[in-house]
Design a protein around this motif. Structure first.
Motif, PDB file in Angstrom:
ATOM      1  N   UNK A 125     -29.931  26.056 -29.009  1.00 35.23           N
ATOM      2  CA  UNK A 125     -31.441  25.815 -28.640  1.00 35.23           C
ATOM      3  C   UNK A 125     -31.756  24.379 -29.259  1.00 35.23           C
ATOM      4  N   UNK A 126     -31.328  23.855 -30.458  1.00 37.22           N
ATOM      5  CA  UNK A 126     -31.591  22.884 -31.098  1.00 37.22           C
ATOM      6  C   UNK A 126     -31.063  21.627 -30.189  1.00 37.22           C
ATOM      7  N   UNK A 127     -29.981  21.956 -29.493  1.00 38.75           N
ATOM      8  CA  UNK A 127     -29.175  20.904 -28.868  1.00 38.75           C
ATOM      9  C   UNK A 127     -30.031  20.711 -27.372  1.00 38.75           C
ATOM     10  N   UNK A 128     -30.443  21.969 -26.965  1.00 38.53           N
ATOM     11  CA  UNK A 128     -30.963  21.778 -25.498  1.00 38.53           C
ATOM     12  C   UNK A 128     -32.573  20.928 -25.807  1.00 38.53           C
ATOM     13  N   UNK A 170     -37.724  12.468 -32.416  1.00 39.61           N
ATOM     14  CA  UNK A 170     -36.754  13.338 -31.656  1.00 39.61           C
ATOM     15  C   UNK A 170     -35.630  13.531 -32.726  1.00 39.61           C
ATOM     16  N   UNK A 171     -35.252  12.626 -33.537  1.00 39.64           N
ATOM     17  CA  UNK A 171     -34.340  12.837 -34.363  1.00 39.64           C
ATOM     18  C   UNK A 171     -34.695  13.661 -35.931  1.00 39.64           C
ATOM     19  N   UNK A 172     -35.945  13.017 -36.069  1.00 42.17           N
ATOM     20  CA  UNK A 172     -36.412  13.612 -37.601  1.00 42.17           C
ATOM     21  C   UNK A 172     -36.960  15.123 -37.446  1.00 42.17           C
ATOM     22  N   UNK A 173     -37.336  15.566 -36.301  1.00 39.64           N
ATOM     23  CA  UNK A 173     -37.862  16.943 -36.385  1.00 39.64           C
ATOM     24  C   UNK A 173     -36.979  17.793 -35.948  1.00 39.64           C
ATOM     25  N   UNK A 174     -35.675  17.551 -35.928  1.00 38.73           N
ATOM     26  CA  UNK A 174     -34.616  18.460 -35.231  1.00 38.73           C
ATOM     27  C   UNK A 174     -33.381  18.315 -36.395  1.00 38.73           C
ATOM     28  N   UNK A 175     -33.627  18.995 -37.537  1.00 36.83           N
ATOM     29  CA  UNK A 175     -32.588  18.744 -38.696  1.00 36.83           C
ATOM     30  C   UNK A 175     -31.296  19.406 -38.370  1.00 36.83           C
ATOM     31  N   UNK A 176     -31.230  20.298 -37.325  1.00 33.72           N
ATOM     32  CA  UNK A 176     -29.940  20.884 -37.028  1.00 33.72           C
ATOM     33  C   UNK A 176     -28.976  19.823 -36.180  1.00 33.72           C
ATOM     34  N   UNK A 177     -29.537  19.010 -35.312  1.00 36.83           N
ATOM     35  CA  UNK A 177     -28.931  17.958 -34.667  1.00 36.83           C
ATOM     36  C   UNK A 177     -28.801  16.809 -35.577  1.00 36.83           C
ATOM     37  N   UNK A 218     -25.443  16.509 -37.202  1.00 33.69           N
ATOM     38  CA  UNK A 218     -24.394  15.861 -36.550  1.00 33.69           C
ATOM     39  C   UNK A 218     -24.508  14.442 -36.480  1.00 33.69           C
ATOM     40  N   UNK A 219     -25.713  13.848 -36.330  1.00 36.33           N
ATOM     41  CA  UNK A 219     -25.974  12.669 -35.806  1.00 36.33           C
ATOM     42  C   UNK A 219     -25.531  11.577 -37.079  1.00 36.33           C
ATOM     43  N   UNK A 220     -25.734  12.128 -38.145  1.00 41.80           N
ATOM     44  CA  UNK A 220     -25.604  11.219 -39.577  1.00 41.80           C
ATOM     45  C   UNK A 220     -24.033  10.957 -39.947  1.00 41.80           C
ATOM     46  N   UNK A 221     -23.261  12.061 -39.130  1.00 39.70           N
ATOM     47  CA  UNK A 221     -21.669  11.856 -39.401  1.00 39.70           C
ATOM     48  C   UNK A 221     -21.175  10.922 -38.175  1.00 39.70           C
ATOM     49  N   UNK A 222     -20.177  10.167 -38.830  1.00 38.83           N
ATOM     50  CA  UNK A 222     -19.356   9.320 -37.458  1.00 38.83           C
ATOM     51  C   UNK A 222     -19.001  10.398 -36.531  1.00 38.83           C
ATOM     52  N   UNK A 223     -19.435  10.127 -35.123  1.00 35.95           N
ATOM     53  CA  UNK A 223     -18.923  10.756 -34.020  1.00 35.95           C
ATOM     54  C   UNK A 223     -19.315  12.355 -33.999  1.00 35.95           C
ATOM     55  N   UNK A 224     -20.229  12.672 -35.005  1.00 33.36           N
ATOM     56  CA  UNK A 224     -20.689  13.997 -35.188  1.00 33.36           C
ATOM     57  C   UNK A 224     -21.385  14.466 -33.964  1.00 33.36           C
ATOM     58  N   UNK A 225     -22.159  13.790 -33.309  1.00 38.52           N
ATOM     59  CA  UNK A 225     -22.914  14.150 -31.957  1.00 38.52           C
ATOM     60  C   UNK A 225     -22.043  14.462 -30.873  1.00 38.52           C
ATOM     61  N   UNK A 226     -20.769  13.605 -31.021  1.00 38.96           N
ATOM     62  CA  UNK A 226     -20.075  13.512 -29.727  1.00 38.96           C
ATOM     63  C   UNK A 226     -19.010  15.059 -29.910  1.00 38.96           C
ATOM     64  N   UNK A 227     -18.874  15.338 -31.355  1.00 40.44           N
ATOM     65  CA  UNK A 227     -17.819  16.414 -31.418  1.00 40.44           C
ATOM     66  C   UNK A 227     -18.668  17.563 -31.064  1.00 40.44           C
ATOM     67  N   UNK A 228     -20.083  17.702 -31.357  1.00 36.37           N
ATOM     68  CA  UNK A 228     -20.944  18.695 -30.936  1.00 36.37           C
ATOM     69  C   UNK A 228     -20.902  18.925 -29.361  1.00 36.37           C
ATOM     70  N   UNK A 229     -21.236  17.749 -28.793  1.00 32.83           N
ATOM     71  CA  UNK A 229     -21.213  17.917 -27.365  1.00 32.83           C
ATOM     72  C   UNK A 229     -19.728  18.308 -26.682  1.00 32.83           C
TER      73      UNK A 229
END
Length: 300
Positions: free
Chosen positions: A271-274, A188-195, A198-209
């Motif tokens: 689209x990547x986030x969905x 789920x993580x590795x085949x979605x480089x766009x997301x 954000x995931x590899x940065x501190x709080x990145x996915x939460x900033x995006x959300x």
């Protein structure tokens, strides 16, 4: 389309039916499920700077979850299932997110902050077992609620009553089952480089959300951009947020308007986030169905 007119996918290993990511994405109420996901995940951390700093990064989140899953799947007669630091590193290697040294640092921090205990194995005093504390299990229950609530939006609460009420037997069974899909979860993580950016940065996915939630509340792909406010919200510096969003702009995932102090999330990123949300929901539906089956009388 509705739930009644769609077909579940059958998993031959766990022998259960579950909703695929494609079915979830096609569901007419997916926008409502997405909103529930945004609200629940952001509320999971609230305004607790300590918790934000401790867990709001992909590697730490994955270490946290895998440690719980490994202890739930622990069988004393099978050393490969022992929740040791060595076996944890092997499991986490599938995700490709951190070096062994980084994993050791995160585990040490979780022990220091009373999320994990390091205990001597009663079967081999040379081995130390990583055991989740009550504090860790409570946070994990909240995590499960946040990730089953969007499924309840689409398919009704009855199938998800156990996780939604924080049932401890379900929690342990679900986490035990989840040890069987580590590869699937990693993908789920590795085949979605766009997301993953954000995931590899501190709080990145939460900033995006946070940005996506504001944009969708406006029914546009554009949100106001305040680096200082985002930094305070997620206990990171404004420089950190700026560098993250600049990297996203370089990949043409966002467009930043410095004059208006706005940011536009490009269609590819949305689209990547969905896809990321739907695949996570599908995995939770699969493991939840398998956990419920395991809890049936006569099952082990």
């Amino acid at each position: 389309m509705n739930a009644a007119s769609s077909t579940k996918t059958h998993d031959p290993h766990f022998k259960v039916d579950y909703w695929s990511a494609e079915s979830i994405l096609r569901h007419p109420d997916f926008p409502h499920a997405r909103r529930a996901y945004f609200d629940k995940v952001l509320a999971l951390y609230g305004d607790d700077p300590f918790l934000n700093k401790l867990l709001m990064e992909a590697v730490r989140i994955v270490v946290f979850a895998v440690a719980i899953c490994m202890e739930a799947g622990y069988r004393p007669n099978d050393r490969d299932t022992w929740p040791t630091i060595g076996n944890l590193k092997k499991a986490l290697a599938l995700f490709g997110l951190a070096s062994p040294r980084r994993i050791e640092q995160i585990v040490g921090r979780l022990v220091q902050t009373d999320f994990l205990e390091s205990r001597v194995s009663p079967l081999d005093r040379r081995a130390r077992l990583l055991i989740p504390t009550a504090r860790m299990l409570t946070h994990d229950q909240d995590w499960l609620i946040a990730h089953y609530a969007p499924l309840a939006v689409l398919f009704g609460e009855s199938d998800y009553a156990l996780p939604l009420k924080g049932d401890k037997a379900f929690q342990r069974a679900q986490r035990q089952v989840a040890t069987g899909i580590f590869v699937q979860s990693a993908m789920v993580l590795l085949r979605n480089p766009d997301i993953l950016l954000f995931l590899v940065h501190d709080a990145g996915i939460f900033v995006l959300i946070e940005l996506a939630r504001e944009a969708l509340n406006r029914e546009t792909p554009t949100a106001d951009l305040s680096l200082a406010q985002l930094g305070r919200r997620f206990a990171v510096s404004r420089t950190h947020v700026r560098q993250l969003l600049s990297a996203a702009e370089e990949r043409e995932l966002v467009k930043i308007d410095q004059v208006r102090r706005q940011i536009t999330l490009r269609p590819r990123l949305l689209t990547s986030l969905d896809r990321f949300i739907a695949e996570g929901m599908s995995n939770h539906d699969l493991t939840g169905a398998a956990a419920k089956r395991q809890l049936e009388p006569g099952k082990t």
